[in-house]
Structures are given as structure tokens and as C-alpha cells.
Design a protein around this motif. Structure first.
Motif, PDB file in Angstrom:
ATOM      1  N   GLY A  19      10.951 -19.582  45.725  1.00  0.00           N
ATOM      2  CA  GLY A  19      12.320 -19.560  45.222  1.00  0.00           C
ATOM      3  C   GLY A  19      12.494 -20.438  44.005  1.00  0.00           C
ATOM      4  N   SER A  20      11.785 -21.592  43.977  1.00  0.00           N
ATOM      5  CA  SER A  20      11.977 -22.511  42.863  1.00  0.00           C
ATOM      6  C   SER A  20      11.249 -22.054  41.609  1.00  0.00           C
ATOM      7  CB  SER A  20      11.500 -23.906  43.253  1.00  0.00           C
ATOM      8  OG  SER A  20      10.093 -23.920  43.314  1.00  0.00           O
ATOM      9  N   VAL A  21      10.295 -21.112  41.756  1.00  0.00           N
ATOM     10  CA  VAL A  21       9.618 -20.609  40.557  1.00  0.00           C
ATOM     11  C   VAL A  21      10.591 -19.757  39.741  1.00  0.00           C
ATOM     12  CG1 VAL A  21       7.720 -19.174  39.745  1.00  0.00           C
ATOM     13  CG2 VAL A  21       7.360 -20.702  41.611  1.00  0.00           C
ATOM     14  N   ASP A  22      11.546 -19.152  40.416  1.00  0.00           N
ATOM     15  CA  ASP A  22      12.550 -18.310  39.768  1.00  0.00           C
ATOM     16  C   ASP A  22      11.906 -17.050  39.197  1.00  0.00           C
ATOM     17  OD1 ASP A  22      14.793 -17.258  38.767  1.00  0.00           O
ATOM     18  OD2 ASP A  22      15.107 -18.723  37.183  1.00  0.00           O
ATOM     19  N   ILE A  23      11.658 -16.115  40.072  1.00  0.00           N
ATOM     20  CA  ILE A  23      11.082 -14.861  39.601  1.00  0.00           C
ATOM     21  C   ILE A  23      12.114 -13.749  39.719  1.00  0.00           C
ATOM     22  CG2 ILE A  23       8.705 -15.407  40.128  1.00  0.00           C
ATOM     23  CD1 ILE A  23       9.065 -13.673  42.664  1.00  0.00           C
TER      24      ILE A  23
ATOM     25  N   ILE B 213       2.478 -22.306  32.196  1.00  0.00           N
ATOM     26  CA  ILE B 213       3.814 -22.293  32.791  1.00  0.00           C
ATOM     27  C   ILE B 213       4.826 -22.630  31.705  1.00  0.00           C
ATOM     28  CG2 ILE B 213       5.218 -23.261  34.648  1.00  0.00           C
ATOM     29  CD1 ILE B 213       2.666 -21.862  35.562  1.00  0.00           C
ATOM     30  N   THR B 214       5.947 -21.962  31.722  1.00  0.00           N
ATOM     31  CA  THR B 214       6.971 -22.242  30.715  1.00  0.00           C
ATOM     32  C   THR B 214       8.320 -22.365  31.394  1.00  0.00           C
ATOM     33  OG1 THR B 214       7.026 -19.880  30.358  1.00  0.00           O
ATOM     34  CG2 THR B 214       5.910 -21.189  28.695  1.00  0.00           C
TER      35      THR B 214
ATOM     36  N   ALA C  22      13.836 -17.924  27.212  1.00  0.00           N
ATOM     37  CA  ALA C  22      14.703 -17.248  28.166  1.00  0.00           C
ATOM     38  C   ALA C  22      14.968 -18.201  29.330  1.00  0.00           C
ATOM     39  CB  ALA C  22      14.033 -15.964  28.646  1.00  0.00           C
ATOM     40  N   PRO C  23      15.965 -17.932  30.145  1.00  0.00           N
ATOM     41  CA  PRO C  23      16.238 -18.859  31.258  1.00  0.00           C
ATOM     42  C   PRO C  23      15.041 -19.074  32.172  1.00  0.00           C
ATOM     43  CG  PRO C  23      18.049 -17.339  30.998  1.00  0.00           C
ATOM     44  CD  PRO C  23      17.010 -16.901  30.030  1.00  0.00           C
ATOM     45  N   LYS C  24      14.113 -18.130  32.219  1.00  0.00           N
ATOM     46  CA  LYS C  24      12.979 -18.277  33.132  1.00  0.00           C
ATOM     47  C   LYS C  24      11.741 -18.822  32.441  1.00  0.00           C
ATOM     48  CE  LYS C  24      14.534 -15.023  36.487  1.00  0.00           C
ATOM     49  NZ  LYS C  24      15.908 -14.943  35.989  1.00  0.00           N
ATOM     50  N   GLY C  25      11.755 -18.895  31.130  1.00  0.00           N
ATOM     51  CA  GLY C  25      10.587 -19.387  30.418  1.00  0.00           C
ATOM     52  C   GLY C  25      10.434 -18.657  29.106  1.00  0.00           C
TER      53      GLY C  25
ATOM     54  N   ARG D 219       5.761 -10.195  27.186  1.00  0.00           N
ATOM     55  CA  ARG D 219       5.125 -11.364  27.784  1.00  0.00           C
ATOM     56  C   ARG D 219       6.110 -11.901  28.825  1.00  0.00           C
ATOM     57  NH1 ARG D 219       5.409 -16.747  29.386  1.00  0.00           N
ATOM     58  NH2 ARG D 219       3.454 -17.798  28.970  1.00  0.00           N
ATOM     59  N   PRO D 220       5.877 -11.625  30.093  1.00  0.00           N
ATOM     60  CA  PRO D 220       6.868 -11.973  31.105  1.00  0.00           C
ATOM     61  C   PRO D 220       6.696 -13.394  31.613  1.00  0.00           C
ATOM     62  CG  PRO D 220       5.140 -10.657  32.067  1.00  0.00           C
ATOM     63  CD  PRO D 220       4.714 -10.954  30.671  1.00  0.00           C
ATOM     64  N   PRO D 221       7.709 -14.236  31.477  1.00  0.00           N
ATOM     65  CA  PRO D 221       7.563 -15.602  31.983  1.00  0.00           C
ATOM     66  C   PRO D 221       7.398 -15.649  33.503  1.00  0.00           C
ATOM     67  CG  PRO D 221       9.802 -15.208  31.222  1.00  0.00           C
ATOM     68  CD  PRO D 221       8.995 -14.036  30.806  1.00  0.00           C
TER      69      PRO D 221
END
Lengths: 215, 211, 197, 386
Positions: free
Chosen positions: D375-379, D234-235, D325-328, D348-350
């Protein structure tokens, strides 16, 4: 039928004269409930259109329904992959008549920048009829509003009697649209022949070397 | 901490043979090629002893056989005298699928190790050991490599197609994959696109377009 | 105390609600289509072809070099070279496109065609209201619909157009070594080619 | 009105049973579901309201980015990266440019580095703002917080538009620099947005963070331990909410991030509340970086003159470049064979890898919690499926 000038004159006097058809179309075009349905990038611009800055509610379309059973309008906002296409058609089938489709953005119209991909459907109009196409990648919120108003104009022009009346008012209403199935290499069928007809290839015909590949 | 010393340490501990794959670009991210049978042991060592507790990226690469021509010196009889002549020979390279793991440490250091595994060929012997038991983050990415390249990971907990639908049979990221034929309409006729369009109409029995 | 946080939040919404009556900052709705947002100069929608002068066929800057066609990432440009030549913006005899189509139902507005064009012939438009009812006839723009005048270009991107014009003028100067020569002569004697990119 | 034959459901409900013999309810959430942030689908098995099994199903937005990347030139992939994580086109551009610069050994001029930092941090601001808005939407605060979030987001999008020409798909960065320089007045406009932002964040926090309903819904829900977070790769803010101090802006210090003073907010519990708070705090730090970058922005060229847009052919080799990136961690892995197209173009998609532990977080929780955990994982599906 009353002529247009007299109608305007009466309106100034505070008398609104209308026909059943006008009243009916007026009601329909000002309460289009879109399906709460986002596929990709364009969906974000669609959300932005409903937010404070652009406020789609001014056109009577703020009621985004999560269920297709309560929606009149499907804004296909984003890339339709082959894996998603059956679901899109199924959602369309589940919407009650009268129903309209806006293909928002390049991907929904033709596959857009991703049309060369193996898993991308080259336009949703292969399976369901589309009323308005909005080009752009993604279209700006203003462009969506513009397309939305074009749809409203289209509804305004519909008659409720005669040959030109919408399909759903005919005695034999249009049937379900075929939901494609997953097959070993592609969707089956690859298009709904009743809806989609590939036009003449405009450009290739003019080449001196017909059907050949340019050097 | 050089890659050579890491390789030596790993070889000493596991007794397996590792190979350093040089990266000629300026990034100088050289990689370790590991035999499939040793992969889990090496990966576990990397995680537990060397601190590489974070597997960032798993990539599948397709390497089909391609023709390379190389100059070789051969002895030949030229006008009765045996002389050394340079000759270009053409040969096919080995075809294989490759899986590349990019490893980092989240807590100890900031070095990167690139680990590679290769299958024996591209059709039948495409089994590789799964590293998901070592790094959980490989779970979806190995499924993706299986889905798009057809590498079978032994020991993966849940090896199913991830991106394409279950009925799909091809491996679309392989370089010899042929796309389904749906190019009946193409207004901007580029070479590659036009080729596909022509193929479509030829198959449909309507002859070449534009006649 | 339970409920204080909820009340605090409600106060905030009330402030926003009543604030929207007095504060411009909180009243952000743009009454499109009656009013439009201020035009942003860099804004871009779809490409168009620039022509000089008044005749779009004569003044077309495009020389049909097909670089944009090759570089276009989604492959939405189709160009066919003309059989004959005509003088271009600098005065050199050049080919022109017999056919130039852009399929804006595919175009991703990425601007790479503009970047690679060595002749400043293709630029980005700002018009976004292009919704159509027919995908095939309305969204495949041909040469005529794509051509827009240099004045129009100046109107939508003034700064950029001015620098492009300066570059072109410099190139013309270079191409015509005798400034006294009449314009027609300059066209025929134009030797060194290529506008500054 | 037309009549329909009821279309067959995609999954005919099969009865399955829990260990104690109770019948389980199998629900297919998605791909058309108002709370799945796009076309994500989960097959959930429920015992009453409790989740006993959850299998994510991907691929409904698989747009073949990697295949397309192999088929076209290096620069042609740049606008496609915009569409990966369509909230954050600037950071996607940067990650791709960084990978290519590593591959080809390109030096970026200083001003371009500053512009990259400024645009990336603005991206982070608008991504986190709208994420918090969406999270509240999922929680039932329908409309208002999202409306406020998008009001602020529009201001940043205006900045992006006047800089790059597009609101969302900026296509702004190039190998060895940026495409255009700042237009006149942009810096002042950006400065005023940055100055006004803390006021909005205060408002946002007053609206949300002390709200008892919100705390009851989020605290202790979906707690992720730091060990599991590290093992599962997880990032991003999700990892830091679990208390692991791993921010690539500090670790790799790519670009010129070593020049800025900023702190990395960390959470304690790793629950939904912490993830939300970490993002709110991260926005404050982004504002700090923005202030420093706008203050120190030097004059100079914005593009490495040796790198051309056309005919760009890096030498054979490979490179892995990654940014925060904002998501990882967003990484690009490129293999070049010396031709004009990359031999392999891997993203490599966070978002995808952050979903690895979705089932672990949701097991034993109510079905309503699944929505906010997701929702909190932010996908963003564009990035999950590519």
C-alpha cells in the motif's frame, strides 16, 4: 391475487398485503451484496459511489464482500484482459445463486477503447451472462446508481414459479461456465458459445461494396 | 559535458568502439551505440566513474527490414559515351531489435545519456547482455522487452514473461505480430477493423460479410 | 501516554459524526436520484449531432466529411455518405450522412470528435443514464437517436452554444453577400464554403 | 440451489521446504484480493507467518497502451494517457504533452504553463489524499479515513469537471497548451478549495499521525535504504522517504516550476510511516505552489497557434520527456519516423519500477505487513501493466 388499487387502498390504512413472490423479490433487491472486485479505472468510480457523496448504502448494497462465496452481484468494473478473464469467470462460478452481473464501463461491455489490443477481451459477455450494461468511460457514480436501480427493477419483475423463473430455481440448474485456458496465441475457447452469440453485422451489410474496405 | 568527450573518455578507458547516433529532432537527445560485447563494461564505467547511477527507462524497439530507395551515381554507357547518371536504387535495410537505456544521475549532475544496443537480426541472434547487474531498475523492464519483443538478455537473474501468460508464444510488440482472430462483431466498421472482421468470417467459411 | 493518539483520532471522528448534523459542509451525501448534482456546463458524456430548426433530417449540420470517424481514437463512429446533397447550415449544398452510428459501448468520451469537427455538427451530451439490458440494440446509437436540436444544445452548454451560433451567423453573413436577398436565394447563391471552426 | 463442482485452483499447492526442513506454505495473493489495489498478484512463500519468498506477477491489466499508441495518431494517444494512472490523468497528459513538445519543439504559452501547474498540483493533492486513505484501509481502519479522503477528493474532481468536462479522464492538455480556458468563477472556486484544504489536512493528521496502533504497524516496517532505492531506480515520494533529495520539479524544473517557492520533504528511515508522512507533507507544499500559481496566473493565450490538432506530423527523431508525477518519474519516450503515428510509444511507469524492491522490503516480515508495504508503494495497476 389482489388488484393493485385495492392493495394501495389497504396500504393507506396501514395494512400491507403482499405475495410471497413480492416479499421474496423485495428482500433480494434490497440486499444485493456486491463482490469487492475492481479491475481498472471504473473501480475507482465504483469506490467513489460507495463513499460519502453518492452512498450506495442507501440501496442496500454497501456490503462489499471480498469473497465471491458471500456475494450476489458482480460489478465488472474495468478492462478484462485475456490474462484476467479466466479468473473473472472462476469468480463468477464461485458465487452462489442467485447472482447478477453488471458490466460497468466501455471496457467491460465491449473492450471499449482498448478493444484493438492483443491482450484485451472484447466484452465479458463472451464468457458470462450480463444483466445490465452501463456505458461510459468511466460511468459517473450516478450512472452506476442508475444501472443499479435498473437491476433492482429487473429483480422485482422476476417470477418464482412458471417458465420465467430464474435458472437457479429450475430442477436442472445451469451448470458451471467454462473457464478459458491459456493457449499459445489466445484464450481457448475464445468465447462460451452457450452465452455469446455474435449478432448480425449491422453496418457492413448496407455498404454498396459488400465486404470491401472503404477507400 | 558533451557526448563526444564522454565517448572519448569511455573509449579510452575500455578500448571499445562507440558510435554516436544522431537524433535529428529538436530535442537533440543523441545517443551512444554500444557493441553488445562491450555493453556491461561501458555501463559499469558510466555508473561508477561518470555518476550515472540511475537507469530510468529501458525501451525495446523493433526495426524490421524496410525498403529504402536512394539516389546513387553510377557510370553508364549512354549512347556510347560513359557518363555519370543518377539512378534510384532500392535496397533493404538491416533488420534488428534495439534496446534503449535512458540514464540519469540522482546525486551528481543532471545530464542524460541514451545508450543503445542492437541485436544482429530479428530471429535467431537476438541475444544481448543484461544490464540488470549494473542497474537493478532494469530488471522488470528487461523482462518486459523480452516478453514483448523476444530479446534474450544474457545474465538476467529472472528472465520470464512478465505481462503475458507463460504459455504465450508470440512477441506481440513486434511490428509483424498478427493478432488472434476475434473480430466476429464490429458495428463501427473502420478499414483496419473491417479487414480483420472480413478475415474472421472468411476463415470461418461463411464468405465475405454483407453479401 | 499510550492511547492518547487513539483518543485524539476518536475525538476527530466524533466531531465529524456530530458535525454532520449541524454543518452543511460535512453532510455531503447527494440523494440521487431524488436530487441531482448542480449541472456543470463543461460536463460531457457521449456525442450527439446538432440540427437547426425543427426537422432533424433537414437541419442536420453534419456534412458527412468523415473527419471525426478518422480521428476517433477508439474508432467508435461509423459514417456512410449520402448519394445526394442538401443545403447545410450555411446554405451551401453538401452531402449528409446516410448512416451515422456511434457505438457508445466503445466511446471513451474524449471529445476529440468535437474538436476536429469543422462544422460544429457534433457536440457532447450530458446525459449519462444510459444503462441497458441489451448491448447490441441499445448501445449502438443511430442517426435518429443521436440528433438533438440546437435548443437542447443551448440548454446544456449555453456559453459554448452561443459562441458557436455567433460563429455560424458570421459564416452565413460571409456566404451571403447580399443581405437583402431572400433566404432561399441565399441558399442557391452560397459560394464560399465552410463555417468558422 | 445449484451445485458446483469445485473449480480447480489455479495453483495447486506444492509443498516446498525451508532450509531447516520446515514445510513452507505457498500462497497466491491476488489477482482478486481486497488489498492489492486492483489486479496485482504475488506468489508468497510463508514459513509460519514470515515471508521467505515473494514474487510479483503482473499483466492482469496489460491493456497494450504501447501497441495502441503506435497504431494511432499523436493526439489520439492523449485520452489513452488518462487511463494509465487513472488517479492522475492531468499529470499523465502533461508528461505526454511534454515529450511531444520536446520532439517537435513546441513552445507553450505562459498561461497554459500556469494552468498545467495548477491542475498537476491539484492532481497530486487528490492522489496523495486517497493514497493515505487506502493505506489506512489496508491497515484495518476500514472505511473512515478513506471516506474522509474521498470527501475531499470529490471537491477536486468537481474542479476538474467544471474545467475539462470529466471527473477522472480529463483529456485536458494539448501539444503546446491546454484545451480550454478556465470557466467563469473557477479560479475563486479553486482558491476556496485550496484555502480549506489545510484544515482538512490538520484533521487528517490528528486522526492518524499520532495514533499508537498506526505507529506500531508502520514504523520500522519495510525500511528502504537510500543506496538500494537509487540502484533500483525508485522515484517519487518513496525515494524521498529514504532521504534522497531527487524531485524532478527541482532537478529538471520542467514547465515553470523554477518560479515557485516550495520545499521537498525528505524522510529518514524509508519505512512505511515515512512514506506516509512524506506524502502528507508534500500535500502542504503542493498547496503552497497552488497559492502562488493562482495568485500569479497571467492573462493570455492558452494554446500555441502553430500547433494543430489534426495532421500533426513531427520530424523524424526521438525524445524522452519526464515529469514528477504523484507516484514518481513518469516518462514518455517517443520515436517519430515523420508519419502521423509515432514509430514507438513507450511509457516509463513509476509504479512498476517502484515495485522492483517489493521482495526485498517484505522478506522476513509478517504476511500482514506485506499488505501495508504494498500500500505504501502507491501503485496503480493501469500504469504498472499498461
Amino acid at each position: 391475487m389482489m388488484d393493485e388499487a385495492l392493495k394501495q387502498e389497504l396500504r393507506k390504512q396501514g395494512i400491507v398485503a403482499t405475495t410471497l413472490q413480492e416479499l421474496y423479490n423485495w428482500g433480494r433487491r434490497n440486499s444485493l451484496w456486491p463482490l469487492n472486485f475492481g479491475l481498472a479505472c471504473c473501480a475507482i468510480e465504483m469506490i467513489a459511489t460507495t463513499m460519502a457523496r453518492y452512498d450506495l448504502a442507501r440501496f442496500g448494497a454497501e456490503v462489499f464482500r471480498p469473497s465471491p462465496r458471500q456475494a450476489d452481484l458482480m460489478i465488472v468494473a474495468g478492462t478484462i484482459t485475456k490474462k484476467m478473464a479466466p479468473q473473472v469467470v472462476r469468480l463468477y462460478n464461485q458465487m452462489p445463486e442467485p447472482k447478477y452481473v453488471i458490466a460497468m464501463g466501455a471496457c467491460a461491455i465491449s473492450g471499449g477503447p482498448f478493444k484493438q489490443g492483443y491482450n484485451v477481451l472484447k466484452g465479458i459477455d463472451r464468457y458470462i451472462p450480463v444483466d445490465i450494461y452501463i456505458p461510459g468511460c468511466p460511468p459517473r457514480p450516478e450512472a452506476l446508481i442508475d444501472g443499479f436501480m435498473a437491476l433492482q427493477r429487473k429483480i422485482e419483475g422476476q417470477t418464482i414459479t412458471g417458465e420465467g423463473r430464474p435458472d437457479f430455481m429450475k430442477d436442472e440448474p445451469s451448470c458451471d461456465f467454462v473457464v478459458p485456458e491459456f493457449a499459445a496465441h489466445d484464450l481457448l475457447p475464445t468465447s462460451n458459445q452457450g452465452v455469446w452469440e455474435a449478432p448480425q453485422l449491422v453496418n457492413i451489410t448496407t455498404a454498396e461494396k459488400p465486404g470491401t474496405v472503404k477507400a | 559535458m558533451s557526448l563526444e568527450s564522454l565517448k572519448e573518455r569511455l573509449e579510452a578507458k575500455t578500448g571499445c568502439k562507440l558510435e554516436i547516433v544522431e537524433n535529428p529532432s529538436v530535442s537533440a537527445q543523441h545517443s551512444l551505440l554500444v557493441q553488445a560485447k562491450d555493453a556491461v563494461a561501458v555501463a559499469t564505467l558510466l555508473r561508477d566513474d561518470e555518476g550515472y547511477n540511475y537507469c530510468s527507462n529501458v525501451t525495446g524497439v523493433d526495426r524490421p527490414a524496410r525498403e529504402v530507395s536512394e539516389k546513387v551515381k553510377v557510370m553508364k554507357l549512354v549512347e556510347g559515351v560513359e557518363t555519370e547518371v543518377e539512378e534510384t536504387q532500392k535496397r533493404m535495410t538491416a533488420a534488428y531489435l534495439e534496446v534503449v537505456y535512458h540514464l540519469f544521475s540522482m546525486t551528481k549532475h543532471k545530464y542524460m545519456v541514451v545508450l543503445r544496443m542492437r541485436t544482429l537480426d530479428r530471429e535467431a541472434r537476438v541475444h544481448l547482455p543484461s544490464l540488470t547487474p549494473v542497474w537493478r531498475s532494469a530488471e522488470f523492464q528487461e523482462r518486459e522487452v523480452y516478453d514483448l519483443y523476444g530479446v534474450l538478455f544474457n545474465g538476467h537473474p529472472d528472465l520470464r514473461r512478465i505481462l503475458m501468460w507463460d504459455e504465450f508464444e508470440d512477441f506481440p510488440m513486434r511490428r509483424d505480430y498478427v493478432e488472434p482472430d476475434d473480430y466476429e462483431y464490429e458495428p463501427t466498421a473502420h478499414d483496419a477493423v473491417l479487414r480483420k472482421t472480413n478475415a474472421h468470417w472468411a476463415e470461418a467459411g461463411e464468405g465475405e460479410v454483407g453479401q | 501516554m499510550l492511547g492518547v493518539g487513539v483518543l485524539k483520532g476518536l475525538v476527530e471522528t466524533a466531531r465529524n459524526f456530530f458535525g454532520s448534523y449541524v454543518s452543511e459542509e460535512r453532510l455531503t451525501t447527494l440523494q440521487y436520484p431524488e436530487e441531482t448534482s448542480p449541472r456543470i456546463e463543461a460536463s460531457r458524456s457521449f456525442p450527439f449531432l446538432v440540427y437547426d430548426g425543427s426537422d432533424w433530417q433537414q437541419g442536420m449540420r453534419c456534412v458527412s466529411c468523415q473527419i471525426c470517424e478518422k480521428e476517433c481514437p477508439p474508432k467508435c463512429i461509423f459514417i456512410e455518405k449520402s448519394p445526394d446533397k442538401k443545403p447545410d447550415a450555411v446554405g451551401k449544398m453538401q452531402f449528409y450522412p446516410a448512416k451515422f452510428d456511434i457505438d457508445i459501448s466503445v466511446c471513451m468520451s474524449c471529445q476529440i470528435c468535437v474538436e476536429v469537427c469543422p462544422f460544429d455538427a457534433i457536440k457532447m451530451d450530458v446525459d449519462y443514464n444510459l444503462s441497458a439490458t441489451n448491448r447490441f440494440s441499445d448501445l449502438l446509437l443511430d442517426k435518429e437517436r443521436l440528433s438533438k436540436s440546437n435548443e437542447y444544445y443551448h440548454e446544456i452548454h449555453p456559453t459554448e452554444a452561443a459562441s458557436v451560433d455567433a460563429d455560424l451567423a458570421a459564416a452565413r453573413e460571409k456566404a451571403a453577400p447580399k443581405p437583402a436577398a431572400p433566404a432561399t436565394a441565399a441558399v442557391q447563391t452560397a459560394g464560399t464554403g465552410g463555417a468558422a471552426s | 440451489m445449484s451445485t458446483f463442482s469445485a473449480p480447480a485452483m489455479e495453483l495447486t499447492p506444492k509443498p516446498s521446504y525451508a532450509a531447516d526442513g520446515a514445510q513452507l506454505l505457498e500462497v497466491s495473493m491476488g489477482p482478486q484480493h481486497p488489498s492489492t489495489h486492483g489486479v496485482f498478484r504475488m506468489d508468497v512463500a510463508l514459513d509460519g507467518e514470515t515471508v521467505v519468498k515473494l514474487k510479483p506477477i503482473f499483466g492482469y491489466l496489460h491493456r497494450n497502451h504501447e501497441k495502441l499508441g503506435e497504431d494511432q495518431s499523436y493526439i489520439a494517444s492523449m485520452p489513452y494517457t488518462d487511463r494509465l494512472d487513472y488517479f492522475c490523468s492531468m499529470t499523465n497528459n502533461w508528461a505526454y504533452a511534454l515529450a511531444v513538445e520536446k520532439l517537435a519543439g513546441i513552445v507553450v504559452p505562459e498561461r497554459a504553463e500556469y494552468l498545467r501547474v495548477i491542475t498537476a498540483e491539484l492532481t497530486r493533492l487528490q492522489n496523495h489524499t486517497s493514497l493515505v486513505g487506502f493505506l489506512m484501509q489496508d491497515m484495518g481502519a476500514s472505511g473512515t479515513p478513506l471516506m474522509y479522503a474521498f470527501r475531499e477528493r470529490e471537491k477536486i474532481l468537481d474542479l476538474f469537471e467544471s474545467l475539462s468536462g470529466a471527473r477522472m479522464m480529463c483529456n485536458y492538455m494539448r501539444f503546446g497548451g491546454c484545451r480550454v480556458d478556465l470557466p467563469k468563477g473557477w479560479q475563486q472556486q479553486a482558491q476556496s478549495v485550496v484555502d480549506a484544504y489545510p484544515k482538512f489536512l490538520d484533521e487528517f493528521e490528528a486522526l492518524l499521525t499520532s495514533n499508537e496502533i498506526l505507529m506500531a504497524r508502520t514504523q520500522g516496517v519495510g525500511a528502504l535504504s537510500s543506496e538500494l532505492a537509487i540502484a533500483a531506480g525508485i522515484t517519487g515520494p518513496m525515494l524521498r522517504a529514504s532521504g534522497v533529495n531527487y524531485d524532478l520539479r527541482k532537478v529538471d524544473a520542467y514547465g515553470i516550476y523554477d518560479r515557485f517557492q516550495f520545499r521537498v520533504p525528505l524522510g529518514d528511515h524509508g519505512d512505511v510511516y515515512d512514506r506516509c508522512m512524506v506524502r502528507l507533507l508534500e500535500m502542504r507544499e503542493s498547496l503552497e505552489i497552488l497559492k502562488q500559481a493562482l495568485r500569479d496566473l497571467p492573462e493570455g493565450p492558452i494554446q500555441d497557434p502553430k500547433t494543430k490538432v489534426r495532421n500533426f506530423k513531427p520530424k523524424p527523431g526521438e525524445a524522452y520527456g519526464r515529469i514528477e508525477a504523484p507516484k514518481g518519474e513518469l516518462g514518455f519516450y517517443l520515436i517519430s519516423d515523420g508519419s502521423a503515428n509515432p514509430y514507438r510509444f513507450r511509457v516509463r511507469p513509476p509504479s512498476l519500477i517502484n515495485l522492483t524492491i517489493l521482495e526485498d522490503l517484505c522478506l522476513g516480515r509478517n504476511i500482514a505487513d506485506v499488505v501495508i508495504i504494498l500500500g505504501s508503494v502507491d501503485i496503480v495497476m493501469g500504469e504498472v501493466d499498461r
